[in-house]
Write a protein that holds these residues in place. Structure first.
Motif, short mmCIF file in Angstrom:
data_model
loop_
_atom_site.label_atom_id
_atom_site.label_comp_id
_atom_site.label_asym_id
_atom_site.label_seq_id
_atom_site.Cartn_x
_atom_site.Cartn_y
_atom_site.Cartn_z
N LEU A 337 0.83 -1.17 0.13
CA LEU A 337 0.03 -0.06 0.02
C LEU A 337 0.88 1.26 0.00
O LEU A 337 0.28 2.20 -0.57
N LYS A 338 2.00 1.36 0.44
CA LYS A 338 3.03 2.27 0.37
C LYS A 338 3.23 2.67 -0.86
O LYS A 338 3.30 3.78 -1.55
N ILE A 339 3.45 1.40 -1.67
CA ILE A 339 3.84 1.66 -3.24
C ILE A 339 2.41 2.27 -4.06
O ILE A 339 2.92 3.23 -4.86
N MET A 340 1.42 2.00 -3.41
CA MET A 340 0.17 2.41 -4.15
C MET A 340 -0.13 3.77 -3.67
O MET A 340 -1.27 4.42 -4.01
N ASN A 341 0.56 4.27 -2.75
CA ASN A 341 0.18 5.60 -2.01
C ASN A 341 -1.14 5.62 -1.27
O ASN A 341 -2.10 6.49 -1.53
N LEU A 342 -1.39 4.43 -0.75
CA LEU A 342 -2.89 4.21 -0.35
C LEU A 342 -2.61 3.66 1.15
O LEU A 342 -3.63 2.79 1.86
N GLU A 343 -1.62 4.23 2.03
CA GLU A 343 -1.35 3.86 3.22
C GLU A 343 -2.64 4.07 4.30
O GLU A 343 -2.78 3.54 5.16
N ASN A 344 -3.58 5.24 3.63
CA ASN A 344 -4.66 5.61 4.40
C ASN A 344 -5.74 4.48 4.38
O ASN A 344 -6.74 4.70 5.21
N ARG A 345 -5.52 3.49 3.76
CA ARG A 345 -6.62 2.38 3.51
C ARG A 345 -6.54 1.55 5.08
O ARG A 345 -7.15 0.41 4.73
N ILE A 346 -5.25 1.61 5.57
CA ILE A 346 -5.15 0.90 6.50
C ILE A 346 -5.72 1.37 7.88
O ILE A 346 -5.39 2.43 8.38
N LEU A 347 -6.65 0.47 8.42
CA LEU A 347 -7.50 0.94 9.52
C LEU A 347 -7.26 0.09 10.83
O LEU A 347 -6.84 -1.05 10.59
N LYS A 348 -7.82 0.52 11.83
CA LYS A 348 -7.76 -0.17 13.30
C LYS A 348 -9.11 -0.61 13.58
O LYS A 348 -9.23 -1.74 14.05
N GLY A 349 -10.25 -0.30 12.87
CA GLY A 349 -11.57 -0.58 12.97
C GLY A 349 -12.50 0.44 13.94
O GLY A 349 -13.41 0.12 14.13
#
Length: 798
Positions: A337-349
């Motif tokens: 997700l770092k490569i995709m520039n999508l680190e904001n899609r990682i959640l805790k819930g």
């Protein structure tokens, strides 16, 4: 021709494992590189290695905690019958998907793998978490068993952990230093390689990314499995907050929740929060569910990957709370997700739904980055496989059949029969089996021999409306002469009555076994009785075709591989061809039979034989396998546990190599009829059980059904459900396992005389003599069958 070997986790009931293993195979297919995945389903060394590792972890609390979920799932499967049934449905889907793999023959030890590795142009290990300590200690995914000279490649292999325990450092260093090309899937893996051996590993993408959305569409159903809009949940962890997040997402969007429950561990809450919990979901259906979801919520790496490939909105949750957790597998998700520039899609819930829904995914950028990853990984693969490409180019110039491994030839003669220049002859090897030998001066390199091989070009298995029966021939004399119930004769007579020709295995004058033809009912007698030895087909394929082209009826019987070989050779269906395959355990070597007869001539003081019977039932009945030799003055008769030839056969010394990885074992066969013994007739029918021999029969297709209806008055018969007829019949599905002493057995057969050979490998010891006397006593007193049936009942109850 040398292939590329694949070392992957194809056997685990896990969506990611199977899909990445499949993708590795498919990208090599795209490269037009012949390949196969190593089959280690029965590998003793691998299984023992894992057991030994687990023994060392008994007091490792963190390791045990990481496995508790899986252990509880196994327990709940037993306690909750409905759950167990559902999970079995899912596992059956995984089993079906494994048919997509081009698996090698079975390899039972690392020694066998080492020997076979020399026949490959390169061997790839990857992807998945194959370098976890348990796998490194068990020593399969390390490629330590691969010959030093063979190209060894790691493709996107993951360590699965971010830190290697000190006690394993040297083990890791050893195998990493042997690899010719190393690529990993995440940054942490690259750092580990650098710290362990001082080399730079290349970061590449998971093999599943190498296949595009369009490629994956070919794998799955085109139509959505679930029609309405839905949120797909694929959670491997047990965090309840993640599931509560999905409930809030449902409330916000109005979409139903579809959840793939209890994949890695049992989580009771999963059964409460989902609207739909399908279990008939294999890898193909998994991809379909992701492709058609409105949202995917997952803590899985491959759940994330397929969301990206299919441009589906997703949320990925941290399965492990701590990034520094030694057993954490979070790192590969972070890297991707770092490569995709999508680190904001990682959640805790715990996040607010309205807030996270504001973040949009730039799928245009995602597709661009995915393509970059593909290009980089493909370049790595092409560079590391350059030797394989060069060999493939050279091999493509050679169109005739080549044998690098004798397990790839069943001796069916299809290649010899098809050759327009008669440039192929069947030659006997040191084990006594026939293999094709190419005369390169005559060969015109047309490629017909390669294209006709039933192993290299397997006929696709097709399900048909089968019928199953147990039958006894009403003619007592025919039944007496037959090994089982005399089922073949009425089929053969049907063809004879139509002025046709019947082909089957028969003894020659010197008791070698070869295929012959018959045009009268009297001649059919030579085909009766089992022949526990491989038959020489000679030119019978050509002869059968000549008769068929003249419009004559032909019946051809043989082993399943012989029937498929005939079908491949003929290239088309003939309405007047009837094929009958005999379910066989394996085919022993003609050389072993010759040696055995030589041995018995000397030992029994018999100059010549008038009869050789592998399954004589005159004295002891049908259910006791007996070898009988006769001449005018003497009779030699011994049972399966004491006769050296039968012992060699049933203990898997004397079989053809291809039998240990038979490609023709299945219920749905290309033949019209399938026949084999029915020792369990007493369990299936009290009316037909008279210990004189009974045959099981599968009528495979419409043509066979019509013929059976015309000949059924020749039988006493009962119809059975197909599942009942094939239940517990290992020979239908499973190959025998070669004896560990087989190699020594065949080395000795050419060095020792007959007497020394059999007395070394099958001595007539006190134990053997005692078994012989006991069995004869039990049979003669008619107590044998009663005791045998009692033992069977005890085993069933146990």
């Amino acid at each position: 021709m040398k292939k590329v070997g694949i070392v992957s986790c194809y056997f685990k009931n896990n969506y990611g494992s199977l899909l990445q293993a499949y993708a590795t195979q498919e990208i090599l297919n795209k490269f037009e590189l012949e390949n196969e995945t190593f089959n280690i389903d029965k590998n003793i060394d691998f299984k023992n290695g894992k057991k030994n590792f687990y023994k060392t972890q008994i007091f490792n609390i963190s390791f045990i905690n990481s496995k508790l979920g899986m252990i509880w799932l196994k327990i709940y499967k037993k306690l909750n019958r409905k759950l167990g049934k559902n999970i079995n449905i899912r596992e059956q889907k995984f089993k079906e998907f494994r048919k997509e793999f081009n698996l090698s023959k079975d390899f039972y030890t690392y020694k066998e793998l080492n020997k076979a590795s020399k026949n490959y142009s390169g061997i790839i290990v990857g992807s998945d978490q194959l370098w976890l300590p348990v796998n490194v200690v068990s020593d399969y995914y390390t490629l330590n068993w691969v010959d030093e000279k063979i190209n060894k490649i790691s493709l996107a292999t993951s360590f699965g952990i971010s830190e290697i325990p000190d006690k394993y450092n040297n083990i890791y260093k050893k195998f990493l230093n042997r690899l010719n090309y190393i690529s990993v899937r995440e940054e942490s893996g690259c750092e580990l390689v650098k710290s362990l051996i001082g080399k730079d590993a290349e970061i590449v993408c998971d093999p599943t990314i190498l296949l595009t959305k369009k490629d994956w569409l070919k794998v799955q159903e085109k139509e959505p499995i679930i029609k309405e809009k839905y949120i797909l949940c694929y959670f491997l962890g047990k965090n309840i907050e993640h599931r509560k997040f999905v409930e809030r997402l449902k409330k916000e969007t109005g979409y139903n929740i579809v959840s793939l429950n209890h994949c890695d561990e049992y989580v009771r809450y999963s059964d409460k929060f989902a609207d739909i919990t399908p279990y008939d979901i294999g890898p193909k259906e998994f991809v379909n569910l992701i492709r058609n979801a409105q949202y995917v919520c997952t803590d899985s790496f491959h759940g994330t990957v397929f969301s990206l490939i299919n441009n589906v909105k997703f949320f990925t949750f941290e399965r492990y709370k701590s990034k520094n957790n030694r057993v954490s597998t979070n790192s590969r998700i972070y890297s991707l997700l770092k490569i995709m520039n999508l680190e904001n899609r990682i959640l805790k819930g715990t996040e607010e739904i309205t807030e996270v829904l504001k973040d949009k995914i730039d799928f245009k950028n995602v597709n661009k980055e995915l393509e970059k990853l593909r290009e980089k990984t493909i370049n790595f693969l092409k560079n590391s496989l350059k030797n394989s490409f060069e060999e493939q180019e050279e091999n493509n110039k050679i169109k005739y059949i080549q044998l690098n491994d004798k397990s790839e030839c069943c001796g069916c003669t299809a290649c010899k029969s098809i050759c327009p220049k008669e440039a192929i002859e069947m030659q006997e090897d040191k084990e006594g089996f026939l293999y094709p030998k190419i005369n390169e001066e005559k060969c015109i390199n047309c490629g017909l021999c390669k294209n006709v091989c039933p192993i290299k070009n397997k006929i696709k298995e097709e399900k048909q409306e089968q019928k199953a029966y147990i039958v006894n021939n009403k003619n007592e004399q025919i039944r007496k002469e037959s090994t089982s119930g005399g089922a073949f004769t009425p089929i053969a007579e049907y063809v004879i009555d139509k002025k046709g020709v019947v082909f089957g295995a028969a003894f020659d004058k010197d008791f070698t076994v070869c295929h012959k033809s018959a045009t009268t009912k009297k001649e059919l007698q030579k085909f009766r009785g089992s022949k526990y030895v491989q038959s020489d087909l000679k030119d019978t394929f050509k002869e059968a075709k000549q008769f068929l082209e003249k419009g004559k009826w032909v019946c051809f019987s043989g082993t399943p591989c012989q029937i498929e070989g005939l079908k491949k050779y003929l290239k088309k269906d003939y309405e007047k061809l009837i094929t009958v395959d005999v379910v066989c355990r394996a085919v022993p070597s003609p050389l072993v039979l010759r040696k055995y007869l030589e041995y018995q001539k000397e030992k029994q003081n018999m100059k010549n034989f008038s009869k050789v019977s592998f399954r004589d039932k005159e004295k002891y009945g049908y259910k006791y396998t007996t070898m009988t030799l006769k001449n005018n003055e003497k009779i030699y008769q011994n049972g399966v546990e004491t006769d050296p030839y039968l012992r060699a056969f049933f203990k898997n010394y004397s079989d053809r190599p291809s039998c240990y990885d038979c490609k023709f074992r299945n219920k749905n066969r290309v033949s019209d009829f399938t026949i084999w013994d029915c020792f369990a007739v007493g369990e299936l029918s009290k009316n037909l059980d008279d210990n004189k021999g009974t045959t099981r029969m599968i009528v495979q297709n419409r043509k066979a059904k019509n013929i059976f209806n015309e000949i059924k008055n020749n039988y006493e018969y009962e119809e059975l459900p197909i599942e009942v007829a094939t239940k517990n019949v290992r020979e239908i599905k499973y190959s025998p396992i070669p004896n560990v002493n087989r190699e020594e057995f065949f080395k000795d057969i050419n060095k020792l005389d007959a007497k020394d050979f059999f007395e070394k490998h099958f001595p007539d010891s006190i134990k053997v003599k005692a078994e012989r006397i006991t069995r004869r006593l039990l049979v003669n007193t008619k107590a044998y069958n009663k005791i045998k049936n009692t033992i069977k009942r005890i085993i069933k109850k146990g």
